[in-house]
Design an enzyme around this catalytic site. Structure first.
Site, PDB file in Angstrom:
ATOM      1  N   CYS A 212       0.790  -1.237   0.000  1.00  0.00           N
ATOM      2  CA  CYS A 212       0.000   0.000   0.000  1.00  0.00           C
ATOM      3  C   CYS A 212       0.821   1.286   0.000  1.00  0.00           C
ATOM      4  O   CYS A 212       0.646   2.152  -0.867  1.00  0.00           O
ATOM      5  CB  CYS A 212      -1.004  -0.014   1.150  1.00  0.00           C
ATOM      6  SG  CYS A 212      -0.288   0.026   2.810  1.00  0.00           S
ATOM      7  N   HIS A 262     -10.940  14.300   8.866  1.00  0.00           N
ATOM      8  CA  HIS A 262     -11.345  12.909   9.058  1.00  0.00           C
ATOM      9  C   HIS A 262     -12.695  12.659   8.387  1.00  0.00           C
ATOM     10  O   HIS A 262     -13.639  13.423   8.572  1.00  0.00           O
ATOM     11  CB  HIS A 262     -11.480  12.587  10.553  1.00  0.00           C
ATOM     12  CG  HIS A 262     -10.192  12.269  11.234  1.00  0.00           C
ATOM     13  ND1 HIS A 262      -9.232  13.232  11.482  1.00  0.00           N
ATOM     14  CD2 HIS A 262      -9.696  11.090  11.723  1.00  0.00           C
ATOM     15  CE1 HIS A 262      -8.205  12.665  12.109  1.00  0.00           C
ATOM     16  NE2 HIS A 262      -8.460  11.372  12.257  1.00  0.00           N
TER      17      HIS A 262
END
Length: 279
Positions: A212, A262
């Site tokens: 990743c 977020h």
């Protein structure tokens, strides 16, 4: 006979103390996080004193969490996540970090990520549903043209296989590198220690496979805006997170990443708070 018993007692006590010392050292190494000594002014501004600043494990700035929506994201934004799976918990434990995965936003509600089944392009909505913790960071120097190159790279690499060999090399490095990140290690020597250990344990290699964080670093390098001069195979998801403004990086960034917000936030052993910023 009494002397013999006394000697045996002393030997056993010494062994117990040695084991305890060894256990303490192991705990310190595993719990280590990078630190930096700084000279700062006192409240009056007249005197300076030495303070120690540690890496921040919380994914938000010290000012608190800012909640954002998918429409607030831009092409090229870097997303970090963690879920409740066993693999995620193990990665966070050994990496001493609040996140276990990093991937890219491609625009139009799509993301690109390298997972066990390979490089995939999928919808952001799926990732939001699967990740109780999902935070967004942005490169401050990213242009529209470079963002398009990141998208083109992801589309071209879609279907590439996962870099299991890279992860196999990263695993022992993730543990042993903690020695370099002990708080008593000076910053300049820490980077030399990390690079030397990576050369020995990981060794740079060319591959058309990605894990990743390697995929994220490779995409930015392809776009002509490298995140770091460190080889992509050496960079873990937590290293990317610590390449943000106001943190202590293990991998030196060329430009610190800026916090966007977020999409989701959930507390954990490492993510101690999700307190909203007072804005």
């Amino acid at each position: 006979m009494a002397n013999l018993k006394q000697k045996l007692y002393l030997i056993c006590s010494g062994l117990k103390q040695s084991k305890l010392l060894f256990l303490c050292i192991c705990c310190c190494v595993l719990a280590a996080c990078a630190a930096q000594f700084q000279r700062v002014h006192d409240a009056t501004g007249d005197k300076k004193y030495v303070s120690v600043k540690f890496q921040r494990q919380n994914t938000a700035p010290q000012t608190g969490v800012v909640l954002v929506q998918p429409m607030d994201l831009q092409v090229g934004d870097i997303l970090f996540s963690a879920d409740s799976s066993f693999n995620s918990r193990v990665l966070r434990l050994f990496g001493n970090t609040s996140i276990s995965h990093a991937f890219l936003y491609l625009g139009e509600g799509e993301i690109a990520e390298a997972v066990g089944s390979g490089v995939h392009i999928m919808s952001l909505a799926e990732s939001v549903d699967e990740s109780p913790l999902l935070v967004v960071y942005r490169h401050p120097q990213l242009t529209g043209l470079q963002a398009e190159k990141i998208r083109a790279f992801a589309q071209a690499e879609a279907g590439s296989k996962y870099n299991y060999l890279g992860i196999a090399k990263q695993t022992p490095y993730t543990i042993t590198r903690k020695v370099c990140e002990l708080p008593v290690i000076p910053r300049a020597f820490r980077h030399l220690c990390l690079n030397t250990m990576a050369v020995v344990q990981v060794t740079p290699f060319s591959s058309d496979r990605y894990f990743c964080s390697q995929f994220v670093v490779a995409a930015y390098r392809y776009a002509g805006l490298p995140l770091t001069n460190t080889p992509a195979e050496w960079v873990a998801p937590a290293d990317l997170l610590h390449m943000r403004s106001g943190d202590i990086p293990s991998v030196v960034p060329i430009y610190p990443l800026h916090y966007v917000g977020h999409l989701r936030c959930k507390t954990s052993l490492w993510q101690r708070t999700c307190t909203l910023a007072d804005i």
